[in-house]
Design a protein around this motif. Structure first.
Motif, mmCIF file in Angstrom:
data_model
loop_
_atom_site.group_PDB
_atom_site.id
_atom_site.type_symbol
_atom_site.label_atom_id
_atom_site.label_comp_id
_atom_site.label_asym_id
_atom_site.label_seq_id
_atom_site.Cartn_x
_atom_site.Cartn_y
_atom_site.Cartn_z
ATOM 1 N N ALA A 73 26.457 13.262 -107.917
ATOM 2 C CA ALA A 73 25.648 13.305 -106.694
ATOM 3 C C ALA A 73 25.295 11.880 -106.311
ATOM 4 N N LEU A 74 25.790 11.442 -105.145
ATOM 5 C CA LEU A 74 25.630 10.066 -104.695
ATOM 6 C C LEU A 74 25.039 10.030 -103.292
ATOM 7 N N ASP B 171 22.646 20.666 -89.292
ATOM 8 C CA ASP B 171 23.845 20.512 -90.122
ATOM 9 C C ASP B 171 23.688 19.381 -91.132
ATOM 10 N N ALA B 172 22.925 18.364 -90.771
ATOM 11 C CA ALA B 172 22.756 17.212 -91.657
ATOM 12 C C ALA B 172 22.108 17.585 -92.972
ATOM 13 N N ILE B 173 21.306 18.643 -92.998
ATOM 14 C CA ILE B 173 20.631 19.014 -94.248
ATOM 15 C C ILE B 173 21.587 19.671 -95.238
ATOM 16 N N ARG B 174 22.766 20.073 -94.799
ATOM 17 C CA ARG B 174 23.737 20.687 -95.700
ATOM 18 C C ARG B 174 24.446 19.613 -96.515
ATOM 19 N N PRO B 175 24.439 19.697 -97.838
ATOM 20 C CA PRO B 175 25.107 18.682 -98.668
ATOM 21 C C PRO B 175 26.604 18.594 -98.373
ATOM 22 N N ASN B 176 27.137 17.387 -98.493
ATOM 23 C CA ASN B 176 28.564 17.134 -98.282
ATOM 24 C C ASN B 176 29.300 17.186 -99.623
ATOM 25 N N ILE C 85 27.905 14.019 -101.807
ATOM 26 C CA ILE C 85 27.490 12.734 -101.246
ATOM 27 C C ILE C 85 26.640 13.036 -100.024
ATOM 28 N N HIS C 86 25.328 12.761 -100.148
ATOM 29 C CA HIS C 86 24.423 13.274 -99.126
ATOM 30 C C HIS C 86 23.144 12.454 -99.069
ATOM 31 N N GLY C 87 22.819 11.956 -97.868
ATOM 32 C CA GLY C 87 21.621 11.144 -97.690
ATOM 33 C C GLY C 87 21.865 9.720 -98.152
ATOM 34 N N ALA D 239 18.439 18.433 -102.007
ATOM 35 C CA ALA D 239 19.283 19.604 -101.761
ATOM 36 C C ALA D 239 20.613 19.464 -102.489
ATOM 37 N N ALA D 240 21.237 18.275 -102.413
ATOM 38 C CA ALA D 240 22.509 18.051 -103.094
ATOM 39 C C ALA D 240 22.333 18.067 -104.604
#
Length: 573
Positions: A109-110, A267-272, A284-286, A300-301
């Motif tokens: 998680a990055l 949509d941005a709150i959904r982890p990538n 990779i999120h935030g 969240a991620a």
């Protein structure tokens, strides 16, 4: 727990050995992202695809595994950074691959790369060599649009502040006391301090204003500390944008802006979800910076990864005095997380630079300089083990010029603190170069430990700052400017005294003076201002000359970045 995930060696053309990071990444073979998700137990219905190799994951995928125990969280941090480089992100990627190689399910998680460093001094931020997350170009440039959504939400609130004043100012906002600034994800010193609203009565009310880089925006902090949309909306509503003439705070909720802001972030709150070269799942999120914000990827991620893997490797920005301190004192405390082990990343080159060696001479053996620089690493190790109480290992990224005597010296000094040193070769060998580190991490993660904090929430704001400066930085004292003293009084009066603090400080020193390398002592940290982030739930403490809008260097990385006629990005690495 999580299902065992098959391990493949990095599918890279052997002819690329010795090539650049970009060449290695472009020569890799990626799996469909649906396959990466399926192996973790995440079905197609939870995915929002962005092409073949990137997907957003519905945060509801966490709730669907409520009964599954969470995996163990491994925090990767580092010594104080130098221009010689330490390789923290590369270590995270390689360790995730290494853990899978030794037989456990793992994910990483990055944070997402900011365009500021990408076009500025640092360049891309997706690891290096055979320890990379891919597709590298997409991750570094725009990715899934999260940063643009954060900037849009931030600037919508700014527009609504000025629009409210223009149309009569029913809330009696004092234009001279508006604290909300606009944001853009590019280093641009010209925008640090501006006057806007010029051009006559129809163009708004003239006032002093300015921009922050998007990663310093409170909206970014809120995104990273929100578990779901409900929590996101509640935090956005509490943002304080300024004060009235009689010192009452005005919030985004007062302006009725929080609903539209949340809509921009839906949509941005959904982890990538992406993958490493060895197909390890990577969330990779935030992307908040650790020198001016809290420096951690989204909760969240992190929670999503912990529900779908036995081991989750994450990082906190810059050295342990910044990112790791905030990870523990802010993110872990607020979100109920406990790291099972910590990896502190170092290189002999950086240690010698802290010992006074010039960059041109780092390849030469120099035990005296190494001995002079080692106290920097040891202070970070002591903070993790003695202040925070987390089992710790030092990962030493090796270079061909490292000598046996130098490596032995580092091992000897760390062993005196009860901490092992493991050599890491992830850049050259990928996960195979982290198998020994993976075994050590698993051993440490099984040890009983009790997480401690640098300060208690019940402490006064001044006491919290003093504890971080003395216990974590090793300083002797804290001084407050008149502006900072006024802010202290106001924050205590408004009832914010029991919030955690987010120190904004140079990343290049334990002190607030970037020129003081190594392990300085008896220094005083100057607090020049404090800013309430009521939505995010912490107080930002601005020290020294730290700025929330960086500038470009004399020769920015943007000068070397381009695109070929067939659409291939060049110059990111």
């Amino acid at each position: 727990m999580a299902a065992h995930i098959p391990v493949e060696s990095a599918s890279v053309d052997s002819a690329l050995v010795g090539s650049t990071d970009a060449a290695i990444a472009s020569g890799s073979t990626l799996l469909p992202i649906e396959e990466i998700a399926r192996r973790m137990g995440i079905g197609r219905g939870a995915l929002q695809l962005h092409g073949d190799h990137i997907a957003k994951v519905d945060v509801g995928a966490i709730d669907g595994f409520a009964d599954r125990p969470e995996g163990k969280l491994i925090l990767v941090t580092a010594m104080t950074p130098t221009p010689a480089g330490e390789g923290k992100t590369t270590t995270v990627v390689g360790l995730g691959d290494g853990l899978r190689r030794v037989g456990v399910s793992a994910a990483i998680a990055l944070r997402e790369p900011s365009l500021g460093p990408v076009f500025g001094m640092k360049g891309g931020a997706t690891g290096g060599g055979y320890a990379q997350v891919v597709p590298m170009e997409d991750i570094n440039l725009h990715f899934t649009g999260d940063f643009h959504a954060v900037g849009a939400a931030n600037n919508l609130l700014a527009a609504m502040v000025d629009n409210h004043i223009f149309h009569g100012n029913a809330l009696e906002l004092d234009p001279a006391r508006i604290s909300w600034r606009r944001a853009v994800d590019i280093n641009d010193r010209q925008l640090r301090s501006i006057v806007d609203g010029l051009g006559g009565p129809k163009s708004g009310v003239p006032r002093d204003d300015g921009f922050e880089i998007t990663v310093a925006s409170e909206v970014m902090a809120i995104l990273c500390l929100s578990r779901d949309l409900r929590e996101l909306k509640a935090k956005l509503e509490r943002i304080i944008v300024g004060f009235t003439t009689d010192d009452r705070p005005v919030t985004a909720g007062d302006l009725k802006a929080h609903g539209a802001m949340a809509a921009l972030l839906k949509d941005a709150i959904r982890p990538n979800l992406v993958q490493t070269l060895e197909h390890t799942p990577a969330f990779i999120h935030g992307g908040p910076f650790a020198n001016i914000a809290h420096g951690c990827n989204t909760v969240a991620a992190t929670r999503l990864a912990l529900k779908h893997a036995d081991y989750v490797v994450t990082e906190a920005g810059f050295g342990a005095d910044l990112g790791a301190e905030k990870f523990i004192d802010i993110k872990a405390r607020m979100c109920g997380l406990t790291p099972a082990a910590t990896v502190v990343v170092a290189t002999l080159r950086s240690l010698k630079m802290h010992g006074g060696v010039a960059a041109a001479d780092l390849a030469r053996e120099d035990l005296d300089a190494l001995e002079a620089g080692l106290p920097n690493l040891l202070r970070h190790v002591e903070n993790m083990t003695e202040v925070f109480g987390v089992p710790t290992v030092v990962a030493l990224n090796v270079f061909p010029t490292d000598t046996a005597a130098e490596l032995e010296r580092v091992e000897l000094r760390c062993r005196a603190l009860g901490v092992s040193v493991v050599l890491s070769e992830v850049w050259a060998r990928g996960g195979a170069g982290a198998e020994e580190l993976a075994h050590e991490v698993i051993t440490l993660a099984e040890q009983p430990s009790t997480l401690e904090y640098a300060y208690e929430l019940e402490d006064t704001i001044v006491t919290k700052i003093e504890k971080v400066v003395t216990r974590i930085y090793g300083g002797a004292d804290v001084s407050f400017t008149l502006d900072a003293q006024e802010q202290l009084t106001r924050l205590e009066r408004l009832g914010f005294g029991q919030l955690p603090i987010c120190m904004a400080k140079t990343q290049y020193s334990f002190s607030d003076d970037a020129t003081l390398r190594g392990r300085p002592e008896e220094f005083t940290v100057t607090v020049r201002n404090l800013k309430i982030s009521a939505g995010a739930g912490f107080i930002v403490v601005l020290t020294g000359t730290i700025l929330t809008m960086p500038g470009l260097p004399k020769v920015p990385a943007a000068e070397t970045i381009g695109i070929t006629d067939d659409g291939r990005i060049t110059g990111l690495f």
